[in-house]
Design an enzyme around this catalytic site. Structure first.
Site, PDB file in Angstrom:
ATOM      1  N   LYS A 105      15.960  35.754  50.206  1.00  0.00           N
ATOM      2  CA  LYS A 105      15.641  35.475  51.617  1.00  0.00           C
ATOM      3  C   LYS A 105      15.385  33.996  51.769  1.00  0.00           C
ATOM      4  O   LYS A 105      15.004  33.319  50.804  1.00  0.00           O
ATOM      5  CB  LYS A 105      14.383  36.239  52.047  1.00  0.00           C
ATOM      6  CG  LYS A 105      14.315  36.522  53.535  1.00  0.00           C
ATOM      7  CD  LYS A 105      15.249  37.641  53.935  1.00  0.00           C
ATOM      8  CE  LYS A 105      15.018  38.157  55.323  1.00  0.00           C
ATOM      9  NZ  LYS A 105      15.640  39.466  55.527  1.00  0.00           N
ATOM     10  N   ASN A 160      19.058  43.265  68.812  1.00  0.00           N
ATOM     11  CA  ASN A 160      20.251  43.767  68.141  1.00  0.00           C
ATOM     12  C   ASN A 160      20.048  45.160  67.533  1.00  0.00           C
ATOM     13  O   ASN A 160      20.776  46.108  67.833  1.00  0.00           O
ATOM     14  CB  ASN A 160      20.640  42.733  67.066  1.00  0.00           C
ATOM     15  CG  ASN A 160      21.767  43.202  66.197  1.00  0.00           C
ATOM     16  OD1 ASN A 160      21.600  44.073  65.365  1.00  0.00           O
ATOM     17  ND2 ASN A 160      22.946  42.650  66.395  1.00  0.00           N
ATOM     18  N   SER A 207      26.790  44.626  55.197  1.00  0.00           N
ATOM     19  CA  SER A 207      27.000  43.290  54.616  1.00  0.00           C
ATOM     20  C   SER A 207      27.689  43.421  53.255  1.00  0.00           C
ATOM     21  O   SER A 207      28.562  42.621  52.907  1.00  0.00           O
ATOM     22  CB  SER A 207      25.659  42.575  54.424  1.00  0.00           C
ATOM     23  OG  SER A 207      25.322  41.832  55.562  1.00  0.00           O
TER      24      SER A 207
HETATM   25  P1  NAD Z   1      16.524  40.304  67.743  1.00  0.00           P
HETATM   26  O1  NAD Z   1      16.062  38.895  67.785  1.00  0.00           O
HETATM   27  O2  NAD Z   1      17.918  40.644  68.149  1.00  0.00           O
HETATM   28  O3  NAD Z   1      15.546  41.236  68.640  1.00  0.00           O
HETATM   29  C1  NAD Z   1      14.165  41.199  68.564  1.00  0.00           C
HETATM   30  C2  NAD Z   1      13.590  41.809  69.812  1.00  0.00           C
HETATM   31  O4  NAD Z   1      12.173  41.862  69.692  1.00  0.00           O
HETATM   32  C3  NAD Z   1      13.889  41.023  71.082  1.00  0.00           C
HETATM   33  O5  NAD Z   1      14.208  41.932  72.108  1.00  0.00           O
HETATM   34  C4  NAD Z   1      12.554  40.331  71.389  1.00  0.00           C
HETATM   35  O6  NAD Z   1      12.360  40.093  72.770  1.00  0.00           O
HETATM   36  C5  NAD Z   1      11.599  41.401  70.890  1.00  0.00           C
HETATM   37  N1  NAD Z   1      10.252  40.885  70.673  1.00  0.00           N
HETATM   38  C6  NAD Z   1       9.867  39.673  70.214  1.00  0.00           C
HETATM   39  N2  NAD Z   1       8.528  39.596  70.201  1.00  0.00           N
HETATM   40  C7  NAD Z   1       8.071  40.780  70.647  1.00  0.00           C
HETATM   41  C8  NAD Z   1       6.780  41.314  70.887  1.00  0.00           C
HETATM   42  N3  NAD Z   1       5.680  40.586  70.662  1.00  0.00           N
HETATM   43  N4  NAD Z   1       6.675  42.579  71.344  1.00  0.00           N
HETATM   44  C9  NAD Z   1       7.766  43.310  71.596  1.00  0.00           C
HETATM   45  N5  NAD Z   1       9.004  42.867  71.399  1.00  0.00           N
HETATM   46  C10 NAD Z   1       9.155  41.609  70.940  1.00  0.00           C
HETATM   47  O7  NAD Z   1      16.220  40.786  66.267  1.00  0.00           O
HETATM   48  P2  NAD Z   1      16.858  42.014  65.460  1.00  0.00           P
HETATM   49  O8  NAD Z   1      17.990  41.492  64.653  1.00  0.00           O
HETATM   50  O9  NAD Z   1      17.058  43.193  66.358  1.00  0.00           O
HETATM   51  O10 NAD Z   1      15.657  42.293  64.435  1.00  0.00           O
HETATM   52  C11 NAD Z   1      14.502  43.009  64.855  1.00  0.00           C
HETATM   53  C12 NAD Z   1      13.736  43.446  63.625  1.00  0.00           C
HETATM   54  O11 NAD Z   1      14.596  44.219  62.798  1.00  0.00           O
HETATM   55  C13 NAD Z   1      13.230  42.289  62.747  1.00  0.00           C
HETATM   56  O12 NAD Z   1      12.002  42.689  62.163  1.00  0.00           O
HETATM   57  C14 NAD Z   1      14.293  42.183  61.664  1.00  0.00           C
HETATM   58  O13 NAD Z   1      13.788  41.597  60.471  1.00  0.00           O
HETATM   59  C15 NAD Z   1      14.621  43.669  61.495  1.00  0.00           C
HETATM   60  N6  NAD Z   1      15.930  43.862  60.893  1.00  0.00           N
HETATM   61  C16 NAD Z   1      17.075  43.522  61.560  1.00  0.00           C
HETATM   62  C17 NAD Z   1      18.303  43.707  60.948  1.00  0.00           C
HETATM   63  C18 NAD Z   1      19.583  43.374  61.644  1.00  0.00           C
HETATM   64  O14 NAD Z   1      20.663  43.602  61.050  1.00  0.00           O
HETATM   65  N7  NAD Z   1      19.567  42.909  62.875  1.00  0.00           N
HETATM   66  C19 NAD Z   1      18.378  44.248  59.647  1.00  0.00           C
HETATM   67  C20 NAD Z   1      17.183  44.596  58.991  1.00  0.00           C
HETATM   68  C21 NAD Z   1      15.972  44.398  59.630  1.00  0.00           C
END
Ligand code: NAD
Length: 430
Positions: free
Chosen positions: A104, A219, A358
């Protein structure tokens, strides 16, 4: 600097070790990241001034293969957080039986304060500073919080300039036009949805009778919500950093996604958009704490870490939590929810769909054979279902939580690799 996040992450592994016959050396190895890189990245800003950003890359373990894990751009990125996240990647890849270890990294930056061109210069500068530390057979980054496929494309291009070779397998989550895999964007949500379906089958749930609340609507959450709604589940609440909305009869998820992606805050969709007075009954505003305490069947934290802790765990009323976010429950919350028999599908399983696709992207890059969407989805679904079921079997056998069982499964694989290289047992007949 203390290693609090990393130490806390390791504790879950140590707890799981009570349930598996694993060489002590395996734990010893996993208690230390194999390599850590800290770099300063000078970037010429649009106003002509120079700013220097701090970037990190942690390779936690390569016991099972090259290190794999995202790069995030966030003001709070630091080495301790990268170590904890890299450790989770080691476990996630082990659980999913991927030939990868964990890594990471990230840059301490608020990308919202930078122009697109500044972000491009920063991203290219980061790759130049990482030099030979990354590579398709050593360490393969991917997108994470506030990085995206466009940034991955720039990074791959910069790596090609530096190395003199075009090697798309050095990074995943790229645009499809630059060698990315179809199905990668929705993979995390789809993987989480497979977990929901497996649970529903075991509990004899009818989708139409079940309600879901989702914290965060980015996402991962959007893909999950779309699939769940298509299957008939009622998505009764969603939120973002500004707050959330609730409707007992459930939302039209496609409409919600369209409105949200036009740039609005969820809360303002309620005020200004068609969501608030749509045909299915009125919605009401809620805040993020209220969302976590809703009377729903399934709660999906899909935004930040540590949102459920010792203070609010008792407010949770859902029967099931699916952790799409990394680390949304603190240890105290975990213990409190376990006592109340609330099922938690742990992050290292629930959100592993992303790294799985991935892996498929990396395989496609290296073979030059690009798969159709049906193949990606089918392989992802089969693998998720198989590994989910394995975790459930371990949980039943040992009468432990799914989280602990997931770590047991990870340790079994990591322990087998350590054993194969020869341990104390071999050399001393211990
Ligand atoms: P993203 O940036 O697309 O979405 C994050 C969302 O969370 C946004 O809608 C944002 O407005 C919201 N947010 C931010 N602060 C907030 C709060 N205080 N309260 C409520 N909502 C809030 O990110 P993502 O890619 O969807 O990732 C979200 C989580 O999933 C992260 O913890 C990430 O590490 C985890 N994750 C994502 C992936 C991936 O492939 N996208 C894979 C594994 C883990």
């Amino acid at each position: 600097m203390t290693d609090q996040a990393f130490e806390r992450a390791l504790k879950r592994l140590d707890d799981a070790a009570e349930h598996v016959d694993v060489p002590e050396e395996t734990l010893q190895r996993l208690h230390f990241p194999r390599a850590v890189l800290s770099v300063a990245i000078p970037v010429r800003m649009d106003d002509g001034k120079l700013r220097v950003f701090h970037g990190y890359r942690v390779q936690h373990s390569n016991l099972l293969g090259p290190c794999k894990g995202g790069l995030r751009y966030h003001p709070e990125v630091d080495l301790d957080e990268c170590k904890a996240l890299a450790f989770w990647m080691t476990c996630k890849c082990a659980i999913m039986e991927l030939p990868f270890g964990g890594g990471k990294g990230g840059v301490a930056v608020d990308p919202k304060q930078l122009s697109m061109l500044e972000i491009e210069r920063l991203s290219r500068g980061f790759i130049r500073q990482m030099g030979n530390f990354i590579g398709p057979e050593t360490d393969i980054p991917a997108p994470d919080v506030y990085t995206n496929e466009r940034i991955m494309g720039w990074m791959m291009d910069e790596y090609a300039h530096s190395s003199g070779r075009r090697e798309p397998g050095v990074i995943t989550g790229k645009p499809v036009a630059l060698g990315g895999s179809v199905g990668r964007t929705e993979a995390t949500g789809r993987g989480g949805f497979v977990c929901l379906e497996r649970l529903a089958k075991a509990r004899d749930w009818k989708a139409e009778e079940r309600s879901i609340a989702i914290q965060g609507f980015g996402n991962a959450a959007q893909a999950f919500a779309r699939l769940a709604a298509e299957a008939g589940y009622k998505i009764v609440a969603v939120s973002d950093s500004g707050g959330g909305i609730y409707r007992q009869d459930g939302f039209d998820v496609d409409e919600l996604i369209d409105l949200k992606n036009q740039g609005g805050k969820i809360e303002s969709l309620y005020c200004d958009g068609s969501v608030c007075d749509g045909a299915n009954g009125a919605a009401r505003k809620i805040d993020n704490q209220q969302l976590l305490a809703l009377e729903v069947d399934v709660l999906v934290p899909a935004a930040l870490s540590d949102v459920i802790d010792g203070d609010n765990a008792d407010d949770v009323k859902a029967a099931v939590i699916i952790e799409l976010a990394n680390g949304p429950l603190s240890d105290e919350a975990d213990q409190a929810l376990e006592k109340r028999d609330i099922t938690v599908v742990p992050d290292i399983l629930a959100n592993a769909g992303g790294v799985t696709v991935s892996y498929y992207e990396w395989v496609q890059n290296r073979t030059g054979d690009y798969w159709p969407i049906e193949t990606v989805q089918e392989r992802l679904e089969q693998r998720m279902a198989r590994q989910f079921d394995r975790v459930c079997v371990i949980a039943d056998e040992h009468d432990i939580s799914m989280r602990r069982a997931a770590y047991v499964l990870a340790l079994e694989r990591l322990g087998a690799a350590a054993e194969a290289m020869g341990t104390d047992r071999l050399f001393n007949g211990a």
